[in-house]
Scaffold this motif. Structure first.
Motif, PDB file in Angstrom:
ATOM      1  N   GLY A 123       0.812  -1.205   0.000  1.00  0.00           N
ATOM      2  CA  GLY A 123       0.000   0.000   0.000  1.00  0.00           C
ATOM      3  C   GLY A 123       0.844   1.253   0.000  1.00  0.00           C
ATOM      4  N   SER A 124       0.208   2.345   0.333  1.00  0.00           N
ATOM      5  CA  SER A 124       0.787   3.673   0.227  1.00  0.00           C
ATOM      6  C   SER A 124       1.989   3.867   1.155  1.00  0.00           C
ATOM      7  CB  SER A 124      -0.281   4.717   0.558  1.00  0.00           C
ATOM      8  OG  SER A 124       0.277   6.004   0.650  1.00  0.00           O
ATOM      9  N   ARG A 125       2.945   4.666   0.695  1.00  0.00           N
ATOM     10  CA  ARG A 125       4.042   5.098   1.560  1.00  0.00           C
ATOM     11  C   ARG A 125       3.623   6.256   2.457  1.00  0.00           C
ATOM     12  NH1 ARG A 125       6.815   2.923  -2.750  1.00  0.00           N
ATOM     13  NH2 ARG A 125       8.853   1.974  -2.282  1.00  0.00           N
ATOM     14  N   ALA A 239      -4.132   2.879  -1.373  1.00  0.00           N
ATOM     15  CA  ALA A 239      -3.299   3.179  -2.538  1.00  0.00           C
ATOM     16  C   ALA A 239      -3.921   4.295  -3.346  1.00  0.00           C
ATOM     17  CB  ALA A 239      -3.134   1.939  -3.412  1.00  0.00           C
ATOM     18  N   ALA A 240      -3.102   5.252  -3.740  1.00  0.00           N
ATOM     19  CA  ALA A 240      -3.525   6.246  -4.714  1.00  0.00           C
ATOM     20  C   ALA A 240      -3.498   5.606  -6.101  1.00  0.00           C
ATOM     21  CB  ALA A 240      -2.599   7.456  -4.664  1.00  0.00           C
ATOM     22  N   GLN A 242      -1.714   6.215  -8.614  1.00  0.00           N
ATOM     23  CA  GLN A 242      -0.379   6.029  -9.174  1.00  0.00           C
ATOM     24  C   GLN A 242       0.530   5.224  -8.243  1.00  0.00           C
ATOM     25  OE1 GLN A 242       0.095   6.988 -12.308  1.00  0.00           O
ATOM     26  NE2 GLN A 242      -2.004   7.736 -12.258  1.00  0.00           N
ATOM     27  N   SER A 243      -0.032   4.571  -7.245  1.00  0.00           N
ATOM     28  CA  SER A 243       0.774   3.847  -6.266  1.00  0.00           C
ATOM     29  C   SER A 243       1.471   2.650  -6.886  1.00  0.00           C
ATOM     30  CB  SER A 243      -0.121   3.377  -5.111  1.00  0.00           C
ATOM     31  OG  SER A 243       0.586   2.522  -4.245  1.00  0.00           O
ATOM     32  N   SER A 245       2.003   0.015  -5.392  1.00  0.00           N
ATOM     33  CA  SER A 245       1.351  -1.199  -4.919  1.00  0.00           C
ATOM     34  C   SER A 245       0.370  -1.755  -5.947  1.00  0.00           C
ATOM     35  CB  SER A 245       0.643  -0.947  -3.591  1.00  0.00           C
ATOM     36  OG  SER A 245      -0.308   0.081  -3.714  1.00  0.00           O
ATOM     37  N   HIS A 270      -6.390   8.413  -1.010  1.00  0.00           N
ATOM     38  CA  HIS A 270      -5.714   7.186  -0.587  1.00  0.00           C
ATOM     39  C   HIS A 270      -6.540   5.938  -0.907  1.00  0.00           C
ATOM     40  CE1 HIS A 270      -3.799  10.261   1.973  1.00  0.00           C
ATOM     41  NE2 HIS A 270      -2.739   9.494   1.899  1.00  0.00           N
ATOM     42  N   GLY A 273      -6.995   4.031  -5.489  1.00  0.00           N
ATOM     43  CA  GLY A 273      -6.349   2.866  -6.075  1.00  0.00           C
ATOM     44  C   GLY A 273      -7.061   1.580  -5.709  1.00  0.00           C
TER      45      GLY A 273
END
Length: 370
Positions: A123-125, A239-240, A242-243, A245, A270, A273
């Motif tokens: 997932g997202s950073r 996830a966005a 453009q992630s 992940s 967020h 995605g």
């Protein structure tokens, strides 16, 4: 691994213009690397091409110091064992043999990276507080169910998933595997140095990249095929659009693995995605049990409670009004009728208690309790 054997594999992996696909063709045609380097250029050109044949006739630039550094790294055993497994090694993870582009070499710190049951959590950073908590709680629930958590050691969701798995796994279990995009003689991000040591002691850290490889941007999407390959399924927590992940999720789907996603607010970037994955056929997840049952993994009774629970009766009315989506102050006032000064004071109390998180843009979000 003996020096000559390591030298052959390392030379093959480092030879310019000889990518993994060409290397596998050469291995299929001639056997082990030592045999490849005994062939005449014409035979090599017939299998891999003339440019590759010419490159194979010379030692790669920097090969000798790289070999010595690798041997020194292997000999400098610490608290966790170090080794290198190759495509021809019996200890090579069998799950990776089934992917389209298995790595020639896997550097490893820790135990065997061959779990019977494994699930990727990515997932997202830059997740929300709720996303972080979900990742850690799902990671813990999977570890309690004796499922190894695979992720990428990145900031955000990856780190929280690793931590949750370490919290929940039995002492003798392979709690979690981190697949990294650098050489194993460095930890990236440095903030996860202590976490990396814990993973090495109770799981494994693996990389296909030679020692000394820095955190190059292009290496991280490529390592995602290994994260997906080691796992029976992939869960995307936040996830966005453009992630990175989503690359892992796509690779998992291409490998014939299940993809799971946790839904979020329609207003949250967020969550977009995850929502895109759900529209593409990923399975909606509200609890760890959803994933474990779908994959037919047995869930211990102690871990059977849903990760996202219904609000109990008698809870704080302000928490009930908040819900679990990010919401602005004006909307909370409209829902509760509490005057702004009093409302801000109550939100501050809940924030200090860890029950509410303050988000950018003047938004608030309730954090699900453990």
């Amino acid at each position: 691994m003996q020096r000559d054997e390591l030298a052959g594999w390392l030379r093959l992996a480092l030879t310019p213009h000889v990518g993994p696909r060409a290397a596998r063709k050469l291995l299929a045609a001639f056997g082990l690397p030592a045999s490849i380097f005994e062939q005449d250029p014409a035979a090599l050109a017939q299998v891999a091409g003339s440019v590759q044949a010419e490159a194979l006739g010379r030692e790669p630039p920097g090969f000798a110091p790289q070999l010595e550094a690798t041997l020194s790294w292997l000999e400098a055993q610490g608290a966790a064992p170090r080794d290198i497994v190759t495509l021809g090694d019996p200890g090579y993870p069998s799950a990776l043999l089934a992917i389209e582009d298995p790595p020639l070499m896997l550097y490893r710190i820790g135990g065997p990276a061959t779990p019977q049951r494994a699930l990727a959590i990515v997932g997202s950073r830059n997740p929300t507080p709720q996303g972080l908590q979900n990742a850690r709680r799902f990671g813990r629930a999977f570890a309690e169910a004796e499922v190894t958590v695979v992720s990428g050691l990145a900031l955000g969701i990856d780190g929280a998933a690793h931590q949750g798995a370490l919290d929940g796994a039995a002492p003798e279990a392979v709690a979690t595997i981190a697949v990294v995009g650098t050489g194993l003689d460095r930890v990236y991000p440095r903030r996860h140095l202590e976490l990396a040591h814990r993973i090495a002691e109770r799981g494994a850290i693996v990389s296909e990249y030679p020692l000394g490889t820095p955190p190059l941007k292009e290496n991280f999407p490529r390592r995602n095929r290994i994260i997906a390959g080691l796992s029976q399924g992939t869960l995307v927590v936040e996830a966005a659009l453009q992630s990175g992940s989503l690359i892992t999720a796509r690779l998992a789907a291409e490998q014939g693995k299940e993809v799971f996603a946790i839904p979020g607010s329609i207003h949250s970037p967020h969550a977009r995605g995850c929502h895109a994955l759900l529209r593409q056929g990923a399975k909606l997840v509200e609890s760890a049990q959803d994933v474990l049952e779908d994959l037919r993994f047995v869930l211990p009774a102690a871990a059977a409670a849903p990760v996202l629970e219904e609000s109990p009766e008698g809870e704080d009315p302000l928490l009930a009004a908040l819900g679990y989506e990010p919401v602005g102050l004006d909307a909370i006032i409209a829902r509760t009728g509490i005057p702004a000064p009093l409302l801000q004071a109550q939100l501050l109390e809940l924030e200090l208690a860890g029950e509410v998180a303050r988000l950018p843009g003047g938004l608030y979000q309730r954090v699900a309790s453990a």
